[in-house]
Design a protein around this motif. Structure first.
Motif, PDB file in Angstrom:
ATOM      1  N   LEU A 309      -2.482 -25.572  60.730  1.00  0.00           N
ATOM      2  CA  LEU A 309      -2.747 -24.208  61.185  1.00  0.00           C
ATOM      3  C   LEU A 309      -3.690 -24.281  62.375  1.00  0.00           C
ATOM      4  CD1 LEU A 309      -3.382 -22.660  57.672  1.00  0.00           C
ATOM      5  CD2 LEU A 309      -1.478 -22.047  59.156  1.00  0.00           C
ATOM      6  N   ALA A 310      -3.541 -23.361  63.293  1.00  0.00           N
ATOM      7  CA  ALA A 310      -4.403 -23.362  64.478  1.00  0.00           C
ATOM      8  C   ALA A 310      -4.658 -21.936  64.936  1.00  0.00           C
ATOM      9  CB  ALA A 310      -3.770 -24.171  65.610  1.00  0.00           C
ATOM     10  N   ILE A 311      -5.863 -21.728  65.451  1.00  0.00           N
ATOM     11  CA  ILE A 311      -6.283 -20.452  66.040  1.00  0.00           C
ATOM     12  C   ILE A 311      -6.725 -20.727  67.463  1.00  0.00           C
ATOM     13  CG2 ILE A 311      -8.215 -18.851  66.085  1.00  0.00           C
ATOM     14  CD1 ILE A 311      -6.443 -17.789  64.114  1.00  0.00           C
ATOM     15  N   THR A 312      -6.237 -19.936  68.393  1.00  0.00           N
ATOM     16  CA  THR A 312      -6.727 -19.992  69.760  1.00  0.00           C
ATOM     17  C   THR A 312      -6.692 -18.583  70.322  1.00  0.00           C
ATOM     18  OG1 THR A 312      -6.549 -21.119  71.900  1.00  0.00           O
ATOM     19  CG2 THR A 312      -4.484 -20.458  70.836  1.00  0.00           C
ATOM     20  N   PHE A 319      -4.234 -15.999  68.726  1.00  0.00           N
ATOM     21  CA  PHE A 319      -2.907 -16.504  68.382  1.00  0.00           C
ATOM     22  C   PHE A 319      -3.012 -17.483  67.214  1.00  0.00           C
ATOM     23  CE2 PHE A 319      -3.124 -15.441  72.856  1.00  0.00           C
ATOM     24  CZ  PHE A 319      -2.030 -14.586  73.016  1.00  0.00           C
ATOM     25  N   LEU A 320      -2.202 -17.264  66.201  1.00  0.00           N
ATOM     26  CA  LEU A 320      -2.173 -18.110  65.014  1.00  0.00           C
ATOM     27  C   LEU A 320      -0.905 -18.946  65.027  1.00  0.00           C
ATOM     28  CD1 LEU A 320      -3.293 -18.908  62.194  1.00  0.00           C
ATOM     29  CD2 LEU A 320      -1.939 -17.007  61.261  1.00  0.00           C
ATOM     30  N   TYR A 321      -1.089 -20.254  64.896  1.00  0.00           N
ATOM     31  CA  TYR A 321       0.037 -21.187  64.870  1.00  0.00           C
ATOM     32  C   TYR A 321       0.158 -21.818  63.478  1.00  0.00           C
ATOM     33  CZ  TYR A 321      -0.205 -21.117  70.010  1.00  0.00           C
ATOM     34  OH  TYR A 321      -0.218 -20.743  71.330  1.00  0.00           O
ATOM     35  N   GLU A 322       1.371 -22.048  63.056  1.00  0.00           N
ATOM     36  CA  GLU A 322       1.647 -22.810  61.840  1.00  0.00           C
ATOM     37  C   GLU A 322       2.601 -23.941  62.187  1.00  0.00           C
ATOM     38  OE1 GLU A 322       3.090 -20.357  58.697  1.00  0.00           O
ATOM     39  OE2 GLU A 322       1.353 -19.008  58.713  1.00  0.00           O
ATOM     40  N   LYS A 323       2.143 -25.176  61.955  1.00  0.00           N
ATOM     41  CA  LYS A 323       2.950 -26.360  62.264  1.00  0.00           C
ATOM     42  C   LYS A 323       3.421 -26.354  63.718  1.00  0.00           C
ATOM     43  CE  LYS A 323       2.941 -27.967  57.982  1.00  0.00           C
ATOM     44  NZ  LYS A 323       2.266 -29.228  57.606  1.00  0.00           N
ATOM     45  N   GLY A 324       2.553 -25.893  64.630  1.00  0.00           N
ATOM     46  CA  GLY A 324       2.870 -25.900  66.043  1.00  0.00           C
ATOM     47  C   GLY A 324       3.644 -24.711  66.550  1.00  0.00           C
ATOM     48  N   LYS A 325       4.008 -23.796  65.662  1.00  0.00           N
ATOM     49  CA  LYS A 325       4.782 -22.629  66.077  1.00  0.00           C
ATOM     50  C   LYS A 325       3.917 -21.373  66.030  1.00  0.00           C
ATOM     51  CE  LYS A 325       9.242 -24.421  64.511  1.00  0.00           C
ATOM     52  NZ  LYS A 325      10.437 -24.173  63.638  1.00  0.00           N
ATOM     53  N   LEU A 326       3.992 -20.589  67.105  1.00  0.00           N
ATOM     54  CA  LEU A 326       3.258 -19.334  67.145  1.00  0.00           C
ATOM     55  C   LEU A 326       3.874 -18.356  66.142  1.00  0.00           C
ATOM     56  CD1 LEU A 326       1.132 -17.503  68.483  1.00  0.00           C
ATOM     57  CD2 LEU A 326       2.867 -16.871  70.180  1.00  0.00           C
ATOM     58  N   VAL A 327       3.051 -17.890  65.194  1.00  0.00           N
ATOM     59  CA  VAL A 327       3.587 -17.010  64.139  1.00  0.00           C
ATOM     60  C   VAL A 327       2.954 -15.630  64.147  1.00  0.00           C
ATOM     61  CG1 VAL A 327       4.221 -18.915  62.613  1.00  0.00           C
ATOM     62  CG2 VAL A 327       1.926 -17.920  62.440  1.00  0.00           C
ATOM     63  N   LYS A 328       1.794 -15.483  64.772  1.00  0.00           N
ATOM     64  CA  LYS A 328       1.142 -14.180  64.694  1.00  0.00           C
ATOM     65  C   LYS A 328       0.167 -14.008  65.853  1.00  0.00           C
ATOM     66  CE  LYS A 328       0.156 -12.594  60.642  1.00  0.00           C
ATOM     67  NZ  LYS A 328      -0.491 -12.340  59.325  1.00  0.00           N
ATOM     68  N   LYS A 329       0.082 -12.780  66.347  1.00  0.00           N
ATOM     69  CA  LYS A 329      -0.900 -12.391  67.341  1.00  0.00           C
ATOM     70  C   LYS A 329      -1.755 -11.284  66.739  1.00  0.00           C
ATOM     71  CE  LYS A 329      -1.338 -10.255  71.930  1.00  0.00           C
ATOM     72  NZ  LYS A 329      -0.593  -9.708  73.083  1.00  0.00           N
ATOM     73  N   VAL A 330      -3.090 -11.497  66.710  1.00  0.00           N
ATOM     74  CA  VAL A 330      -3.995 -10.513  66.110  1.00  0.00           C
ATOM     75  C   VAL A 330      -5.181 -10.299  67.025  1.00  0.00           C
ATOM     76  CG1 VAL A 330      -3.333 -11.109  63.733  1.00  0.00           C
ATOM     77  CG2 VAL A 330      -5.247 -12.298  64.823  1.00  0.00           C
ATOM     78  N   GLN A 332      -9.424 -10.168  67.666  1.00  0.00           N
ATOM     79  CA  GLN A 332     -10.538 -11.012  67.228  1.00  0.00           C
ATOM     80  C   GLN A 332     -11.088 -10.544  65.886  1.00  0.00           C
ATOM     81  OE1 GLN A 332     -13.654 -12.261  69.819  1.00  0.00           O
ATOM     82  NE2 GLN A 332     -12.377 -12.267  71.664  1.00  0.00           N
ATOM     83  N   GLN A 333     -11.107  -9.239  65.672  1.00  0.00           N
ATOM     84  CA  GLN A 333     -11.650  -8.694  64.436  1.00  0.00           C
ATOM     85  C   GLN A 333     -10.822  -9.109  63.216  1.00  0.00           C
ATOM     86  OE1 GLN A 333     -11.110  -6.874  67.258  1.00  0.00           O
ATOM     87  NE2 GLN A 333     -13.283  -6.836  67.863  1.00  0.00           N
ATOM     88  N   ASP A 334      -9.541  -9.339  63.401  1.00  0.00           N
ATOM     89  CA  ASP A 334      -8.650  -9.671  62.282  1.00  0.00           C
ATOM     90  C   ASP A 334      -8.351 -11.161  62.177  1.00  0.00           C
ATOM     91  OD1 ASP A 334      -8.437  -6.981  61.625  1.00  0.00           O
ATOM     92  OD2 ASP A 334      -6.749  -6.675  63.005  1.00  0.00           O
ATOM     93  N   ALA A 335      -8.916 -11.957  63.093  1.00  0.00           N
ATOM     94  CA  ALA A 335      -8.541 -13.373  63.159  1.00  0.00           C
ATOM     95  C   ALA A 335      -8.953 -14.145  61.907  1.00  0.00           C
ATOM     96  CB  ALA A 335      -9.162 -14.008  64.402  1.00  0.00           C
ATOM     97  N   LYS A 336     -10.158 -13.909  61.422  1.00  0.00           N
ATOM     98  CA  LYS A 336     -10.637 -14.651  60.243  1.00  0.00           C
ATOM     99  C   LYS A 336      -9.764 -14.374  59.034  1.00  0.00           C
ATOM    100  CE  LYS A 336     -14.670 -15.273  57.229  1.00  0.00           C
ATOM    101  NZ  LYS A 336     -16.106 -14.919  57.037  1.00  0.00           N
ATOM    102  N   ALA A 337      -9.490 -13.109  58.797  1.00  0.00           N
ATOM    103  CA  ALA A 337      -8.654 -12.737  57.645  1.00  0.00           C
ATOM    104  C   ALA A 337      -7.256 -13.326  57.779  1.00  0.00           C
ATOM    105  CB  ALA A 337      -8.592 -11.208  57.516  1.00  0.00           C
ATOM    106  N   ALA A 338      -6.727 -13.351  59.005  1.00  0.00           N
ATOM    107  CA  ALA A 338      -5.384 -13.882  59.219  1.00  0.00           C
ATOM    108  C   ALA A 338      -5.345 -15.377  58.931  1.00  0.00           C
ATOM    109  CB  ALA A 338      -4.933 -13.594  60.650  1.00  0.00           C
ATOM    110  N   ALA A 342      -3.334 -17.266  55.872  1.00  0.00           N
ATOM    111  CA  ALA A 342      -2.365 -18.328  56.155  1.00  0.00           C
ATOM    112  C   ALA A 342      -2.690 -19.583  55.352  1.00  0.00           C
ATOM    113  CB  ALA A 342      -2.357 -18.636  57.646  1.00  0.00           C
ATOM    114  N   ILE A 343      -3.964 -19.891  55.219  1.00  0.00           N
ATOM    115  CA  ILE A 343      -4.370 -21.053  54.417  1.00  0.00           C
ATOM    116  C   ILE A 343      -3.996 -20.847  52.963  1.00  0.00           C
ATOM    117  CG2 ILE A 343      -6.362 -22.328  53.534  1.00  0.00           C
ATOM    118  CD1 ILE A 343      -7.682 -21.915  56.261  1.00  0.00           C
TER     119      ILE A 343
END
Length: 346
Positions: A309-312, A319-330, A332-338, A342-343
Motif C-alpha cells: 500500500l502507498a500514499i502520496t 493518492f492511495l495505491y494498492e500493489k502499485g495500482k492507483l485505487v483511490k483519490k482522497v 488530506q483530511q481523509d487520507a489516514k482513514a483511507a 485499506a490495511i
C-alpha cells in the motif's frame, strides 16, 4: 555444563534457534493509584502490540509491593524486576510474581544473600539475569572483556552449585567495541543465553546507531537471545528500534514495514506530518505489509510499485495505491482513514 541452555521467562522461552525477544525498561517510578496502574497496563499492551516481549521495572523499595504485584498479575508480557544492593528486595520482587529478576551478585552483598535469592527463584520457577556493566566490575588487571566474561562465569558456577540454571547473562558497556568483545568471548565459553545492549547509549540517533552497529554484528553471528536498544527517550522508540533491527536482519517477519521519503523541496504533501499521525497505529498492526508514504508524485508512484500500500500527494489531493495500482483519490483530511481501511482489508 554442556549443550545449549534454554531459559523460561514467564511464558517465553529463549535459547539458540529460538526467536530473539525485544525488551524495554519502564521509564518512571511504579505508580500506586489504581487508575494509573490501569493506564500503565494499557501502555504495556500497546508496547506488546508494537513487538515488545518483555518489560523491566526498577524495584527500589518494598513500598512498591502492592502496585508491582498488581502489574505482575495483569501484564500481558513477562515482567522483570531490576534489583541493586538489597537481597531482600529481590526476594520481595519474586514474592510479587516477577517472572525474572536482574541482579549483579557483586553488589547484592555476602554470598549467602545471593544464595537466598537464587533458591527463591528456583522454588518459584523464575529466571535470573546476571547483569554486569563495565562500570560495576570487581577490580582486576585483566582486559575488561576478559574480566566481564570471567566474572559472569564465576557467578554462573555459584548458581549451578545451588542447582539453578534458569539464568540469562548480560555484559554491557557504553563502549561498542568492549560490548562486542565481551559478548563474543562469553558466547565462546558458555551455553547460557545472552541479553544484548549498549548501555547509556544516548539520544535516539546516537543510541540507535551505536546499538545497531554492535547488536547487529552479534545477532548476525548467532549471539544474543534478547535485546534492548537503550535510548534517552520514550520506551516506544526503544521497542520500535529493536523490532526494526530484527526485521532488517530477517529475524522477525510480522508487522508493518514503513517506507517514507526524507522530504525535499518538491514535496506538496506533508509526508512527515502524516507519518507522525499514523505511525504508532501502524506499528501495532500485526500484518506482514509494506506501506510507503511519499511526499510527491515524482518518487511516489515508483515506491508504490514495490509496496503493498502507498500514499502520496499533490496539493490537497492524496493518492492511495494498492500493489502499485492507483485505487483511490482522497483529501488530506481523509487520507489516514483511507489508509487504515485499506490495511484492514489487505
Amino acid at each position: 555444563m554442556t549443550g545449549e541452555q534454554q531459559v523460561h521467562i514467564g511464558d517465553k522461552l529463549i535459547g539458540r534457534g529460538l526467536p530473539v525477544l525485544v525488551q524495554t525498561m519502564y521509564d518512571s517510578a511504579i505508580p500506586h493509584e489504581t487508575d494509573e496502574l490501569e493506564e500503565l497496563i494499557r501502555r504495556i499492551g500497546k508496547l506488546n502490540a508494537m513487538g515488545c516481549d518483555v518489560i523491566r521495572f526498577s524495584y527500589p523499595s518494598a513500598e512498591d509491593h502492592d502496585a508491582f504485584s498488581y502489574l505482575c498479575r495483569k501484564s500481558p508480557i513477562p515482567i522483570v524486576a531490576d534489583i541493586h544492593f538489597d537481597y531482600k528486595l529481590a526476594l520481595d520482587a519474586l514474592n510479587c510474581g516477577a517472572d525474572k529478576i536482574r541482579i549483579n551478585p557483586g553488589n547484592i552483598g555476602a554470598k549467602w544473600k545471593v544464595e537466598e535469592v537464587v533458591k527463591s527463584a528456583k522454588d518459584r520457577g523464575k529466571a535470573i539475569r546476571i547483569g554486569l556493566n563495565s562500570g560495576s566490575l570487581p577490580r582486576g588487571n585483566d582486559p575488561a572483556e576478559l574480566l566481564m566474561s570471567n566474572t559472569a562465569l564465576e557467578y554462573l558456577s555459584w548458581f549451578e552449585q545451588w542447582g539453578f540454571t534458569n539464568t540469562v547473562v548480560s555484559l554491557k558497556a557504553s563502549d561498542t567495541e568492549l560490548t562486542l568483545k565481551a559478548n563474543r568471548l562469553f558466547a565462546s565459553q558458555s551455553p547460557y543465553p545472552l541479553h544484548l545492549g549498549v548501555t547509556e547509549a544516548g539520544s535516539v540517533i546516537s543510541a540507535v546507531t551505536r546499538s545497531t552497529w554492535a547488536l547487529g554484528q552479534l545477532l548476525s553471528e548467532g549471539i544474543g537471545n534478547t535485546i534492548r536498544i537503550s535510548i534517552t527517550g520514550d520506551i516506544e522508540s526503544e521497542v520500535q528500534a529493536g523490532v526494526e533491527l530484527l526485521r532488517t536482519l530477517g529475524m522477525r517477519k510480522k508487522g508493518i514495514r514503513i517506507v517514507s521519503c526524507p522530504r525535499c523541496g518538491r514535496h506538496s504533501f506533508d509526508s512527515q506530518g502524516f507519518l507522525a499521525s499514523v505511525e504508532q497505529e501502524l506499528l501495532t498492526i500485526d500484518k506482514d505489509l509494506t506501506v510507503a508514504i511519499m511526499g510527491c508524485q515524482v518518487n511516489g508512484p515508483g515506491e508504490a510499485k514495490s509496496a503493498d500500500l502507498a500514499i502520496t500527494g499533490l496539493g490537497n489531493s492524496i493518492f492511495l495505491y494498492e500493489k502499485g495500482k492507483l485505487v483511490k483519490k482522497v483529501t488530506q483530511q481523509d487520507a489516514k482513514a483511507a489508509l487504515l481501511e485499506a490495511i484492514e482489508h489487505a
